[in-house]
Structure formats: structure tokens, C-alpha cells
Motif scaffolding. Structure first.
Motif, PDB file in Angstrom:
ATOM      1  N   GLY A 138      -5.832 -36.526 -32.600  1.00  0.00           N
ATOM      2  CA  GLY A 138      -6.297 -35.696 -31.488  1.00  0.00           C
ATOM      3  C   GLY A 138      -5.262 -35.593 -30.385  1.00  0.00           C
ATOM      4  N   LEU A 139      -4.665 -36.716 -30.018  1.00  0.00           N
ATOM      5  CA  LEU A 139      -3.627 -36.690 -28.979  1.00  0.00           C
ATOM      6  C   LEU A 139      -2.402 -35.916 -29.439  1.00  0.00           C
ATOM      7  CD1 LEU A 139      -3.869 -40.328 -27.607  1.00  0.00           C
ATOM      8  CD2 LEU A 139      -4.520 -38.220 -26.443  1.00  0.00           C
ATOM      9  N   THR A 140      -2.045 -36.044 -30.715  1.00  0.00           N
ATOM     10  CA  THR A 140      -0.906 -35.290 -31.254  1.00  0.00           C
ATOM     11  C   THR A 140      -1.203 -33.791 -31.213  1.00  0.00           C
ATOM     12  OG1 THR A 140      -0.337 -37.141 -32.693  1.00  0.00           O
ATOM     13  CG2 THR A 140       0.583 -34.993 -33.264  1.00  0.00           C
ATOM     14  N   GLY A 141      -2.408 -33.399 -31.611  1.00  0.00           N
ATOM     15  CA  GLY A 141      -2.795 -31.985 -31.556  1.00  0.00           C
ATOM     16  C   GLY A 141      -2.787 -31.441 -30.141  1.00  0.00           C
ATOM     17  N   LEU A 142      -3.283 -32.244 -29.196  1.00  0.00           N
ATOM     18  CA  LEU A 142      -3.278 -31.831 -27.791  1.00  0.00           C
ATOM     19  C   LEU A 142      -1.847 -31.661 -27.279  1.00  0.00           C
ATOM     20  CD1 LEU A 142      -4.938 -31.302 -25.213  1.00  0.00           C
ATOM     21  CD2 LEU A 142      -4.754 -33.749 -24.740  1.00  0.00           C
ATOM     22  N   ALA A 143      -0.978 -32.589 -27.628  1.00  0.00           N
ATOM     23  CA  ALA A 143       0.427 -32.494 -27.201  1.00  0.00           C
ATOM     24  C   ALA A 143       1.093 -31.255 -27.801  1.00  0.00           C
ATOM     25  CB  ALA A 143       1.187 -33.755 -27.603  1.00  0.00           C
ATOM     26  N   LEU A 144       0.788 -30.957 -29.068  1.00  0.00           N
ATOM     27  CA  LEU A 144       1.357 -29.761 -29.691  1.00  0.00           C
ATOM     28  C   LEU A 144       0.829 -28.492 -29.037  1.00  0.00           C
ATOM     29  CD1 LEU A 144       1.333 -30.754 -33.474  1.00  0.00           C
ATOM     30  CD2 LEU A 144       3.330 -30.385 -32.013  1.00  0.00           C
ATOM     31  N   ALA A 145      -0.449 -28.446 -28.679  1.00  0.00           N
ATOM     32  CA  ALA A 145      -1.023 -27.271 -28.020  1.00  0.00           C
ATOM     33  C   ALA A 145      -0.375 -27.047 -26.654  1.00  0.00           C
ATOM     34  CB  ALA A 145      -2.531 -27.437 -27.883  1.00  0.00           C
ATOM     35  N   VAL A 146      -0.189 -28.119 -25.892  1.00  0.00           N
ATOM     36  CA  VAL A 146       0.462 -28.003 -24.582  1.00  0.00           C
ATOM     37  C   VAL A 146       1.903 -27.540 -24.753  1.00  0.00           C
ATOM     38  CG1 VAL A 146       1.284 -29.339 -22.602  1.00  0.00           C
ATOM     39  CG2 VAL A 146      -1.053 -29.641 -23.416  1.00  0.00           C
ATOM     40  N   ALA A 147       2.604 -28.088 -25.752  1.00  0.00           N
ATOM     41  CA  ALA A 147       3.997 -27.691 -25.985  1.00  0.00           C
ATOM     42  C   ALA A 147       4.085 -26.226 -26.404  1.00  0.00           C
ATOM     43  CB  ALA A 147       4.618 -28.583 -27.052  1.00  0.00           C
ATOM     44  N   LEU A 148       3.157 -25.778 -27.244  1.00  0.00           N
ATOM     45  CA  LEU A 148       3.153 -24.381 -27.691  1.00  0.00           C
ATOM     46  C   LEU A 148       2.879 -23.437 -26.521  1.00  0.00           C
ATOM     47  CD1 LEU A 148       3.321 -22.400 -30.058  1.00  0.00           C
ATOM     48  CD2 LEU A 148       0.875 -22.728 -30.395  1.00  0.00           C
ATOM     49  N   ALA A 149       1.906 -23.775 -25.680  1.00  0.00           N
ATOM     50  CA  ALA A 149       1.597 -22.942 -24.517  1.00  0.00           C
ATOM     51  C   ALA A 149       2.785 -22.899 -23.554  1.00  0.00           C
ATOM     52  CB  ALA A 149       0.353 -23.468 -23.806  1.00  0.00           C
ATOM     53  N   SER A 150       3.414 -24.027 -23.357  1.00  0.00           N
ATOM     54  CA  SER A 150       4.572 -24.079 -22.458  1.00  0.00           C
ATOM     55  C   SER A 150       5.733 -23.260 -23.030  1.00  0.00           C
ATOM     56  CB  SER A 150       4.993 -25.534 -22.258  1.00  0.00           C
ATOM     57  OG  SER A 150       6.140 -25.615 -21.475  1.00  0.00           O
ATOM     58  N   ALA A 151       5.966 -23.359 -24.315  1.00  0.00           N
ATOM     59  CA  ALA A 151       7.056 -22.591 -24.946  1.00  0.00           C
ATOM     60  C   ALA A 151       6.779 -21.091 -24.868  1.00  0.00           C
ATOM     61  CB  ALA A 151       7.214 -23.019 -26.398  1.00  0.00           C
ATOM     62  N   ARG A 152       5.516 -20.705 -25.061  1.00  0.00           N
ATOM     63  CA  ARG A 152       5.170 -19.287 -24.992  1.00  0.00           C
ATOM     64  C   ARG A 152       5.376 -18.746 -23.578  1.00  0.00           C
ATOM     65  NH1 ARG A 152      -0.588 -16.605 -26.668  1.00  0.00           N
ATOM     66  NH2 ARG A 152       0.184 -14.477 -26.714  1.00  0.00           N
ATOM     67  N   ARG A 153       4.920 -19.532 -22.563  1.00  0.00           N
ATOM     68  CA  ARG A 153       5.088 -19.098 -21.182  1.00  0.00           C
ATOM     69  C   ARG A 153       6.569 -19.015 -20.813  1.00  0.00           C
ATOM     70  NH1 ARG A 153       2.819 -23.206 -17.918  1.00  0.00           N
ATOM     71  NH2 ARG A 153       4.921 -23.949 -17.639  1.00  0.00           N
ATOM     72  N   THR A 154       7.364 -19.987 -21.247  1.00  0.00           N
ATOM     73  CA  THR A 154       8.803 -19.963 -20.957  1.00  0.00           C
ATOM     74  C   THR A 154       9.465 -18.777 -21.653  1.00  0.00           C
ATOM     75  OG1 THR A 154       8.806 -22.371 -20.758  1.00  0.00           O
ATOM     76  CG2 THR A 154      10.930 -21.316 -21.107  1.00  0.00           C
ATOM     77  N   GLY A 155       9.051 -18.503 -22.875  1.00  0.00           N
ATOM     78  CA  GLY A 155       9.602 -17.353 -23.606  1.00  0.00           C
ATOM     79  C   GLY A 155       9.296 -16.041 -22.902  1.00  0.00           C
ATOM     80  N   ARG A 156       8.071 -15.900 -22.387  1.00  0.00           N
ATOM     81  CA  ARG A 156       7.713 -14.680 -21.657  1.00  0.00           C
ATOM     82  C   ARG A 156       8.517 -14.558 -20.369  1.00  0.00           C
ATOM     83  NH1 ARG A 156       1.166 -14.187 -22.207  1.00  0.00           N
ATOM     84  NH2 ARG A 156       1.184 -13.615 -24.408  1.00  0.00           N
ATOM     85  N   ASN A 157       8.694 -15.668 -19.668  1.00  0.00           N
ATOM     86  CA  ASN A 157       9.462 -15.632 -18.415  1.00  0.00           C
ATOM     87  C   ASN A 157      10.921 -15.238 -18.664  1.00  0.00           C
ATOM     88  OD1 ASN A 157       7.235 -16.381 -16.933  1.00  0.00           O
ATOM     89  ND2 ASN A 157       7.802 -18.546 -16.810  1.00  0.00           N
ATOM     90  N   VAL A 158      11.460 -15.664 -19.783  1.00  0.00           N
ATOM     91  CA  VAL A 158      12.852 -15.310 -20.098  1.00  0.00           C
ATOM     92  C   VAL A 158      12.924 -13.873 -20.620  1.00  0.00           C
ATOM     93  CG1 VAL A 158      14.773 -15.814 -21.670  1.00  0.00           C
ATOM     94  CG2 VAL A 158      13.583 -17.680 -20.517  1.00  0.00           C
ATOM     95  N   ALA A 159      11.963 -13.452 -21.418  1.00  0.00           N
ATOM     96  CA  ALA A 159      12.009 -12.138 -22.047  1.00  0.00           C
ATOM     97  C   ALA A 159      11.676 -11.004 -21.080  1.00  0.00           C
ATOM     98  CB  ALA A 159      11.045 -12.098 -23.225  1.00  0.00           C
ATOM     99  N   ALA A 160      10.847 -11.250 -20.062  1.00  0.00           N
ATOM    100  CA  ALA A 160      10.423 -10.183 -19.146  1.00  0.00           C
ATOM    101  C   ALA A 160      11.611  -9.519 -18.444  1.00  0.00           C
ATOM    102  CB  ALA A 160       9.423 -10.730 -18.129  1.00  0.00           C
ATOM    103  N   PRO A 161      12.543 -10.260 -17.849  1.00  0.00           N
ATOM    104  CA  PRO A 161      13.687  -9.575 -17.208  1.00  0.00           C
ATOM    105  C   PRO A 161      14.560  -8.815 -18.209  1.00  0.00           C
ATOM    106  CG  PRO A 161      13.552 -11.866 -16.469  1.00  0.00           C
ATOM    107  CD  PRO A 161      12.567 -11.678 -17.563  1.00  0.00           C
ATOM    108  N   VAL A 162      14.695  -9.340 -19.407  1.00  0.00           N
ATOM    109  CA  VAL A 162      15.509  -8.666 -20.416  1.00  0.00           C
ATOM    110  C   VAL A 162      14.837  -7.353 -20.827  1.00  0.00           C
ATOM    111  CG1 VAL A 162      16.415  -8.852 -22.786  1.00  0.00           C
ATOM    112  CG2 VAL A 162      16.518 -10.826 -21.242  1.00  0.00           C
ATOM    113  N   GLU A 163      13.518  -7.355 -20.979  1.00  0.00           N
ATOM    114  CA  GLU A 163      12.793  -6.134 -21.337  1.00  0.00           C
ATOM    115  C   GLU A 163      12.896  -5.103 -20.218  1.00  0.00           C
ATOM    116  OE1 GLU A 163       8.813  -7.322 -22.296  1.00  0.00           O
ATOM    117  OE2 GLU A 163       9.404  -8.241 -24.182  1.00  0.00           O
TER     118      GLU A 163
END
Length: 170
Positions: A138-163
Motif C-alpha cells: 500500500g505504501l509503495t502504491g501510494l508513493a508511486l501514485a504521488v510520483a506519477l502525479a508529480s511527474a505529470r504536473r512537472t511535464g505539463r509545466n515544462v511543455a506549456a511554454p514550449v507549446e
């Protein structure tokens, strides 16, 4: 000092020793016993003993005479293995159940020997294992979910100015 002999008497109350052993409960199923040289009970605690029997009824009786084969099974397993010389706990079976135990002889200063035995059902040692495995998963799944959400948000923040640059340059 002038060659006179002295006698020292120490009185140990059975109730006090029994209370001490009961306080040493390792797991709910643990059996702790102190046996004399003739394998008779001196002190005990744990589930292996008939609860309706009084301390006086059990004192200096052999466990097998009380219908408790656990200590005999542990002693036989110890004698059949090389664990007698080692300090490792011994795994054995008694009453169709797996147990871990340690039997240790204790030489009395005035002569004689007692055997101190601590016997724990294997099920007691593994009882929390499944719960711990699910907690780790459960803790591993929670850590992966937080990491995935953080990576997605960081990807959007980087991609928005380029778009935005791509749109304006088009």
C-alpha cells in the motif's frame, strides 16, 4: 572467619516466580518453562498449561503427566539435531503445529541442573507478516501514485511554454 560454618537460605516464592514468567510473554502462544533435572516443572507460563489447574497442582509434575507433550517434543527434536551445541533456535513439531524453541540447561551452584525452555508457535511469529506485506504494498502504491502525479504536473509545466512558442511561431 574462625572456621565456623554458615548457612544462607534464600526463599523464593513460587507465586513471584510464576508472576515474573507470565510478564515475559513473548507472543500469546508462547510456553515458558523451568524444569528440574528429572524434567519436573519448577515454573511455567503460557498456553500449554491447563488453566483450571492451580500452581500447587502443577508444581514438580512432569508436563507429559499433565497431558502436555510440548517439552518432550522439543527435547527429542533437540537431541535428534545438532542444534544442542549451537545457540540457534530449534524448529520442531508438536501436536501437528510448527514451533520454534530454545532449551538451555542451567547448572545450579549447589549441584543439579535445571532446563529453561522458551517455545513459540511458528504461527505467532508469522501472524503479522501478511498485514505487513499489505502495508508495504500500500505504501509503495501510494508513493508511486504521488510520483506519477508529480511527474505529470512537472511535464505539463515544462511543455506549456514550449507549446506556446510553437503556436506563436506557427
Amino acid at each position: 572467619p574462625q572456621g565456623e560454618g554458615r548457612v544462607v537460605v534464600v526463599e523464593l516464592m513460587l507465586q513471584g516466580l510464576l508472576a515474573h514468567l507470565a510478564a515475559l510473554e513473548i507472543t500469546p502462544g508462547t510456553a515458558v518453562g523451568v524444569l528440574d533435572g528429572e524434567q519436573r516443572l519448577v515454573a511455567w507460563s503460557g498456553r500449554a498449561w491447563p488453566h483450571e489447574a492451580s500452581a500447587e497442582a502443577l508444581f514438580l509434575r512432569r508436563p507429559r503427566d499433565l497431558g502436555v507433550a510440548l517439552f518432550d517434543d522439543a527435547r527429542q527434536a533437540l537431541e535428534a539435531s545438532d542444534a544442542g551445541a549451537s545457540r540457534e533456535p530449534l524448529r520442531f513439531a508438536s501436536g501437528g503445529e510448527a514451533w520454534w524453541g530454545r532449551l538451555r540447561p542451567f547448572t545450579l551452584p549447589g549441584g543439579g541442573e535445571q532446563l529453561v525452555a522458551v517455545l513459540v508457535p511458528a504461527g505467532d511469529l508469522l501472524r503479522d507478516r501478511e498485514r505487513q506485506i499489505w502495508a508495504v504494498l500500500g505504501l509503495t502504491g501510494l508513493a508511486l501514485a504521488v510520483a506519477l502525479a508529480s511527474a505529470r504536473r512537472t511535464g505539463r509545466n515544462v511543455a506549456a511554454p514550449v507549446e506556446t512558442l510553437v503556436e506563436r511561431s506557427a
